[in-house]
Write a protein that holds these residues in place. Structure first.
Motif, PDB file in Angstrom:
ATOM      1  N   TYR A 229       0.871  -1.175   0.000  1.00 37.73           N
ATOM      2  CA  TYR A 229       0.000   0.000   0.000  1.00 37.73           C
ATOM      3  C   TYR A 229       0.913   1.232   0.000  1.00 37.73           C
ATOM      4  CZ  TYR A 229      -2.990  -3.717   1.816  1.00 37.73           C
ATOM      5  OH  TYR A 229      -3.660  -4.910   1.997  1.00 37.73           O
ATOM      6  N   ASP A 231       0.827   4.420  -0.754  1.00 39.57           N
ATOM      7  CA  ASP A 231       0.440   5.745  -0.267  1.00 39.57           C
ATOM      8  C   ASP A 231      -0.101   5.725   1.164  1.00 39.57           C
ATOM      9  OD1 ASP A 231       1.084   6.982  -2.721  1.00 39.57           O
ATOM     10  OD2 ASP A 231      -0.835   6.347  -3.564  1.00 39.57           O
ATOM     11  N   ASN A 232      -0.338   4.529   1.686  1.00 37.31           N
ATOM     12  CA  ASN A 232      -0.848   4.394   3.058  1.00 37.31           C
ATOM     13  C   ASN A 232      -0.107   3.254   3.749  1.00 37.31           C
ATOM     14  OD1 ASN A 232      -3.367   4.847   1.013  1.00 37.31           O
ATOM     15  ND2 ASN A 232      -3.533   6.203   2.796  1.00 37.31           N
ATOM     16  N   SER A 239      -6.979   3.820   6.864  1.00 33.62           N
ATOM     17  CA  SER A 239      -7.144   4.654   5.673  1.00 33.62           C
ATOM     18  C   SER A 239      -8.339   4.195   4.858  1.00 33.62           C
ATOM     19  CB  SER A 239      -5.875   4.599   4.818  1.00 33.62           C
ATOM     20  OG  SER A 239      -4.766   5.116   5.528  1.00 33.62           O
ATOM     21  N   LYS A 246      -5.637   5.188  -1.290  1.00 38.71           N
ATOM     22  CA  LYS A 246      -5.400   5.688  -2.649  1.00 38.71           C
ATOM     23  C   LYS A 246      -4.973   4.601  -3.633  1.00 38.71           C
ATOM     24  CE  LYS A 246      -4.071  10.302  -1.045  1.00 38.71           C
ATOM     25  NZ  LYS A 246      -2.998  11.334  -1.041  1.00 38.71           N
ATOM     26  N   LYS A 247      -4.147   3.659  -3.158  1.00 40.63           N
ATOM     27  CA  LYS A 247      -3.581   2.716  -4.121  1.00 40.63           C
ATOM     28  C   LYS A 247      -3.295   1.373  -3.452  1.00 40.63           C
ATOM     29  CE  LYS A 247      -1.038   4.537  -7.148  1.00 40.63           C
ATOM     30  NZ  LYS A 247       0.051   5.252  -7.845  1.00 40.63           N
ATOM     31  N   LYS A 294       7.730   0.194  -4.598  1.00 44.68           N
ATOM     32  CA  LYS A 294       7.803   1.512  -3.972  1.00 44.68           C
ATOM     33  C   LYS A 294       8.537   2.518  -4.850  1.00 44.68           C
ATOM     34  CE  LYS A 294       7.611  -0.218   0.783  1.00 44.68           C
ATOM     35  NZ  LYS A 294       8.334  -0.339   2.079  1.00 44.68           N
ATOM     36  N   GLU A 297       6.238   2.058  -9.637  1.00 42.01           N
ATOM     37  CA  GLU A 297       4.941   1.407  -9.739  1.00 42.01           C
ATOM     38  C   GLU A 297       4.564   1.101 -11.180  1.00 42.01           C
ATOM     39  OE1 GLU A 297       2.469   4.168  -7.784  1.00 42.01           O
ATOM     40  OE2 GLU A 297       3.589   4.028  -5.918  1.00 42.01           O
TER      41      GLU A 297
END
Length: 314
Positions: A229, A231-232, A239, A246-247, A294, A297
């Motif tokens: 994950y 972005d989180n 989240s 988000k992704k 990371k 992507e």
């Protein structure tokens, strides 16, 4: 759909839907399980199929719930060719409680339905524990090394539990989901366990080896899942509840279970070393893959439609 709502209201909506959906399915599975007991083991496969259909309904509902308050981009690389009658062992890194929901969304169309190896404490969760018991999911106690040193008689408890669970699936197409790390990854846990990986915990190969040994040729493939994950990374489940997920990056590869991965993990020391080294190498590759996720992507294919993750309807 409801992404415009404030975060506190999204939390309420997501929790309500998850609880109601899970309670409904759990209640239905509990009824099926209780009726199965009355038949004293007769028609076992019939009741297992009925419970599995309830489980599949839950998988589809979870997929829908994940898109109600979140505009999540699914970045995926799924290279598998599932067959209706195949049995699989699915292994995945473990980051968050959200992992189970993500796997549910991804595997909703894949036959057979997934069966999770669970912590024993989940047996006492209202509705959920009984439902998982009704689905014949094994509950493992996960004793610490310090506890086992004081109570060596408990060393083989989880092994026998795994064996008994595998016997119930004999002759029935099954997907057994195992988190080899045994716990969710956090930087603190990683440091305490002296994990050699940057993004993963150390693996516990016993459960996978016992599953392969117990069901023999019924399992011929491993589905290797890598989750991230980006972005989180710290609180993906929270989240998701707040509508800020988000992704999701997910990669799934097939690994053929060859003869060198079949053997007696407990009595054959040479096989134990070989299997442990194989899993360590696999986890090293997974660690590098997460690092690549990371950094880049775009290395994966991108899709914003969670309803088209896997399509394998019979």
């Amino acid at each position: 759909m409801l992404s415009f709502m404030p975060a506190w209201l999204k939390i309420g909506v997501n929790l309500f839907l998850l609880i109601v959906c899970t309670a409904m399915v759990s209640f239905a599975i509990c009824i099926v399980a209780c009726v199965r007991i009355l038949f004293f083991g007769n028609c076992h496969k019939f009741f297992i199929k009925a419970a599995n259909r309830c489980m599949r309904w839950w998988l589809y509902r979870i997929r829908g719930i994940m898109g109600i308050t979140n505009r999540t981009e699914w970045v995926r690389n799924i290279a598998i060719h599932p067959e209706f009658q195949d049995s699989y062992i699915l292994i995945s890194n473990h980051i968050s409680w959200l992992d189970t929901l993500v796997l549910a969304a991804v595997l909703a169309d894949l036959r057979p339905v997934p069966k999770f190896f669970l912590k024993h404490s989940l047996l006492f969760v209202p509705f959920v524990g009984l439902a998982c018991w009704g689905l014949d999911m094994p509950f493992l106690r996960r004793y610490s090394r310090a506890y086992l040193l004081k109570h060596p008689d408990k060393r083989f408890t989880d092994i026998e539990t795994s064996r008994e669970a595998c016997k119930k699936f004999s002759g029935v197409p099954t997907m057994m989901v195992i988190f080899p790390e045994g716990t969710r990854f956090t930087p603190e846990k990683r440091a305490l366990s002296n994990s050699p990986y940057k993004n993963l915990m150390q693996t516990k190969p016993t459960t996978i080896a016992i599953a392969i040994e117990s069901l023999g040729n019924q399992f011929n493939k491993i589905l290797d899942v890598t989750l991230n994950y980006p972005d989180n990374p710290d609180t993906p489940f929270r989240s998701f509840l707040e509508g800020r997920l988000k992704k999701i990056c997910i990669s799934i590869n097939e690994i053929k279970i060859t003869d060198d991965l079949r053997g007696s993990y407990l009595t054959d020391k040479q096989f134990k070393r070989h299997f442990t080294l194989w899993l360590k190498n696999l986890w090293q590759e997974k660690d590098e893959k997460i690092s690549e996720m990371k950094k880049n992507e775009k290395a994966l294919c991108s899709s914003t439609d969670p309803d088209n993750i896997i399509k394998n309807k019979d």
